[in-house]
Design a protein around this motif. Structure first.
Motif, PDB file in Angstrom:
ATOM      1  N   UNK A   1       0.903  -1.135  -0.130  1.00 45.66           N
ATOM      2  CA  UNK A   1       0.127   0.072  -0.144  1.00 45.66           C
ATOM      3  C   UNK A   1       0.958   1.049  -0.010  1.00 45.66           C
ATOM      4  N   UNK A   2       2.203   1.034   0.711  1.00 46.75           N
ATOM      5  CA  UNK A   2       2.955   2.351   0.912  1.00 46.75           C
ATOM      6  C   UNK A   2       3.537   2.902  -0.623  1.00 46.75           C
ATOM      7  N   UNK A   3       3.875   1.581  -1.263  1.00 41.98           N
ATOM      8  CA  UNK A   3       4.542   1.838  -2.353  1.00 41.98           C
ATOM      9  C   UNK A   3       3.674   2.205  -3.774  1.00 41.98           C
ATOM     10  N   UNK A   4       2.485   1.861  -3.433  1.00 43.90           N
ATOM     11  CA  UNK A   4       1.346   1.991  -4.841  1.00 43.90           C
ATOM     12  C   UNK A   4       1.001   3.537  -4.301  1.00 43.90           C
ATOM     13  N   UNK A   5       0.602   3.955  -3.061  1.00 40.73           N
ATOM     14  CA  UNK A   5       0.154   5.176  -2.672  1.00 40.73           C
ATOM     15  C   UNK A   5       1.062   6.381  -3.056  1.00 40.73           C
ATOM     16  N   UNK A   6       2.430   6.107  -2.831  1.00 34.36           N
ATOM     17  CA  UNK A   6       3.151   7.290  -3.146  1.00 34.36           C
ATOM     18  C   UNK A   6       3.860   7.280  -4.770  1.00 34.36           C
ATOM     19  N   UNK A   7       4.180   5.929  -5.173  1.00 37.43           N
ATOM     20  CA  UNK A   7       4.616   5.976  -6.567  1.00 37.43           C
ATOM     21  C   UNK A   7       3.379   6.126  -7.639  1.00 37.43           C
ATOM     22  N   UNK A   8       2.546   5.684  -7.418  1.00 37.11           N
ATOM     23  CA  UNK A   8       1.480   5.619  -8.455  1.00 37.11           C
ATOM     24  C   UNK A   8       0.119   6.677  -8.175  1.00 37.11           C
ATOM     25  N   UNK A   9      -0.415   6.243  -7.013  1.00 34.49           N
ATOM     26  CA  UNK A   9      -1.726   7.169  -6.844  1.00 34.49           C
ATOM     27  C   UNK A   9      -1.408   8.672  -6.483  1.00 34.49           C
ATOM     28  N   UNK A  10      -0.078   8.835  -5.749  1.00 36.62           N
ATOM     29  CA  UNK A  10       0.201  10.232  -5.601  1.00 36.62           C
ATOM     30  C   UNK A  10       0.774  10.775  -6.774  1.00 36.62           C
ATOM     31  N   UNK A  11       1.451  10.213  -7.675  1.00 42.10           N
ATOM     32  CA  UNK A  11       2.009  10.650  -8.934  1.00 42.10           C
ATOM     33  C   UNK A  11       0.898  11.122  -9.854  1.00 42.10           C
ATOM     34  N   UNK A  12      -0.192  10.107  -9.972  1.00 42.33           N
ATOM     35  CA  UNK A  12      -1.311  10.528 -10.738  1.00 42.33           C
ATOM     36  C   UNK A  12      -2.341  11.688 -10.155  1.00 42.33           C
ATOM     37  N   UNK A  13      -2.260  11.758  -8.814  1.00 42.05           N
ATOM     38  CA  UNK A  13      -3.050  12.622  -8.410  1.00 42.05           C
ATOM     39  C   UNK A  13      -2.412  14.291  -8.446  1.00 42.05           C
ATOM     40  N   UNK A  14      -1.021  14.135  -8.452  1.00 41.13           N
ATOM     41  CA  UNK A  14      -0.731  15.473  -8.661  1.00 41.13           C
ATOM     42  C   UNK A  14      -0.644  15.951  -9.902  1.00 41.13           C
ATOM     43  N   UNK A  15      -0.228  14.845 -10.900  1.00 40.30           N
ATOM     44  CA  UNK A  15      -0.458  14.964 -12.410  1.00 40.30           C
ATOM     45  C   UNK A  15      -1.983  15.627 -12.718  1.00 40.30           C
ATOM     46  N   UNK A  16      -3.004  14.937 -12.333  1.00 35.70           N
ATOM     47  CA  UNK A  16      -4.189  15.443 -12.283  1.00 35.70           C
ATOM     48  C   UNK A  16      -4.412  16.726 -12.029  1.00 35.70           C
ATOM     49  N   UNK A  17      -3.852  17.216 -10.865  1.00 30.95           N
ATOM     50  CA  UNK A  17      -3.956  18.757 -10.559  1.00 30.95           C
ATOM     51  C   UNK A  17      -3.210  19.608 -11.347  1.00 30.95           C
ATOM     52  N   UNK A  18      -2.110  19.165 -11.654  1.00 24.87           N
ATOM     53  CA  UNK A  18      -1.309  20.138 -12.587  1.00 24.87           C
ATOM     54  C   UNK A  18      -1.729  20.361 -14.124  1.00 24.87           C
ATOM     55  N   UNK A  19      -2.065  19.120 -14.757  1.00 28.21           N
ATOM     56  CA  UNK A  19      -2.461  19.016 -15.954  1.00 28.21           C
ATOM     57  C   UNK A  19      -3.672  19.938 -16.327  1.00 28.21           C
ATOM     58  N   UNK A  20      -4.619  19.938 -15.332  1.00 28.62           N
ATOM     59  CA  UNK A  20      -5.605  20.970 -15.839  1.00 28.62           C
ATOM     60  C   UNK A  20      -5.196  22.533 -15.726  1.00 28.62           C
ATOM     61  N   UNK A  21      -4.118  22.505 -14.980  1.00 31.62           N
ATOM     62  CA  UNK A  21      -3.535  24.078 -14.620  1.00 31.62           C
ATOM     63  C   UNK A  21      -2.866  24.353 -16.085  1.00 31.62           C
ATOM     64  N   UNK A  22      -2.224  23.310 -16.728  1.00 27.35           N
ATOM     65  CA  UNK A  22      -1.559  23.338 -17.968  1.00 27.35           C
ATOM     66  C   UNK A  22      -2.482  23.661 -19.154  1.00 27.35           C
ATOM     67  N   UNK A  23      -3.566  22.962 -19.284  1.00 27.18           N
ATOM     68  CA  UNK A  23      -4.700  23.096 -20.098  1.00 27.18           C
ATOM     69  C   UNK A  23      -5.210  24.567 -20.198  1.00 27.18           C
ATOM     70  N   UNK A  24      -5.334  24.929 -18.962  1.00 28.83           N
ATOM     71  CA  UNK A  24      -5.948  26.302 -18.785  1.00 28.83           C
ATOM     72  C   UNK A  24      -4.955  27.552 -19.338  1.00 28.83           C
ATOM     73  N   UNK A  25      -3.719  27.228 -19.294  1.00 32.59           N
ATOM     74  CA  UNK A  25      -2.792  28.240 -19.542  1.00 32.59           C
ATOM     75  C   UNK A  25      -2.259  28.065 -21.149  1.00 32.59           C
ATOM     76  N   UNK A  26      -2.597  26.573 -21.395  1.00 26.70           N
ATOM     77  CA  UNK A  26      -2.061  26.247 -22.808  1.00 26.70           C
ATOM     78  C   UNK A  26      -0.693  26.076 -22.839  1.00 26.70           C
ATOM     79  N   UNK A  27      -0.081  25.634 -21.942  1.00 24.75           N
ATOM     80  CA  UNK A  27       1.100  25.223 -21.834  1.00 24.75           C
ATOM     81  C   UNK A  27       1.861  24.482 -20.673  1.00 24.75           C
ATOM     82  N   UNK A  28       2.919  23.999 -20.644  1.00 27.37           N
ATOM     83  CA  UNK A  28       3.380  22.965 -19.472  1.00 27.37           C
ATOM     84  C   UNK A  28       4.245  21.759 -19.788  1.00 27.37           C
TER      85      UNK A  28
END
Length: 272
Positions: A122-149
């Protein structure tokens, strides 16, 4: 090192997870030298403050006039509720982010399938996969709004090649590779770049954590050869970020000269 002072990185704002040590810390310092602003994210507040001080010193030493804004965000990427509060913790003048470096990740143990604890899985998946995906989903929408990233994910040779004693870690890094590849295809109609950096043997605190604090066991992993350093990988990350906007380094696979695969290496110093 002139490529790291490229005007393409001047005053860009970079978010780096796992920035308190190792590859993350080295990457933060190199971006600081290049005239970027850096938001350092990790669980250990005291360690983050030390890296922030190193960034300030590196930026001052570089003589670059642009950038030089640094902030720390104490955040555990394995906790999605903390990720949801990310923007609230970022200073207002650093909320236009240009690059996300998903560096946070770790491995625990060398147990074989059937012996692995549920908490380690659980620890490895929570950080290595789920955390990475969550940070990416947060920032990718930010990048889409500004059309760069630019999203730069830290994969591993373990995401290319499974090995005995690493079933869970290799599974997480295979997931990172698949997720990164799918995202790149989804974003092909946008200016957003997607990169995966895949290191081989890098000597940081990585193996110490794997062996649960046993420094002797960790040292044996690199005995007799010259492994990569955190700075070696940081250079590849900053290089990828500094390419022209129309250039995307989709995958960067980096090995020490003495390594050919996850399990094939040459240890010349051990023979002396």
């Amino acid at each position: 090192m002139s490529c790291f002072n490229s005007s393409r990185l001047l005053d860009k704002t970079v978010v780096i997870t796992g920035a308190s040590a190792g590859i993350g810390a080295a990457t933060a310092i190199l971006f600081a030298k290049a005239g970027s602003n850096v938001i350092l994210v990790a669980r250990r507040d005291d360690a983050l403050k030390k890296v922030q001080d190193q960034c300030v010193a590196a930026h001052k030493e570089s003589g670059v006039s642009a950038g030089g804004k640094f902030a720390t965000v104490k955040l555990d990427v394995s906790d999605r509720s903390q990720i949801a509060q990310f923007w609230d913790k970022v200073p207002a003048d650093l909320r236009k982010v240009d690059v996300l470096v998903n560096n946070a990740g770790f491995v625990l143990g060398v147990e074989k399938v059937g012996e692995i604890s549920e908490s380690d899985i659980e620890s490895m998946f929570s950080t290595n996969v789920f955390g990475l995906i969550a940070m990416t989903q947060l920032l990718v929408n930010h990048f889409k709004e500004q059309n760069s990233g630019h999203i730069i994910n830290l994969g591993s040779i373990a995401g290319r090649e499974p090995y005995a004693g690493g079933s869970i870690y290799t599974a997480t890094k295979h997931a990172v590779r698949a997720f990164t590849g799918s995202m790149m295809r989804e974003l092909v109609s946008t200016p957003i770049r997607v990169t995966e950096i895949q290191p081989g043997m890098v000597e940081t605190e990585f193996s110490v954590i794997r062996f649960r604090g046993d420094k002797g066991a960790a040292d044996k992993v690199y005995e007799g050869l010259e492994p990569l350093t955190g700075t070696d990988i940081a250079e590849e990350i900053v290089w990828a970020a500094s390419r022209p906007p129309h250039v995307n380094l989709a995958e960067v696979f980096v090995l020490p000269v003495s390594q050919a695969s996850a399990t094939i290496n040459h240890r010349p110093k051990a023979q002396q």
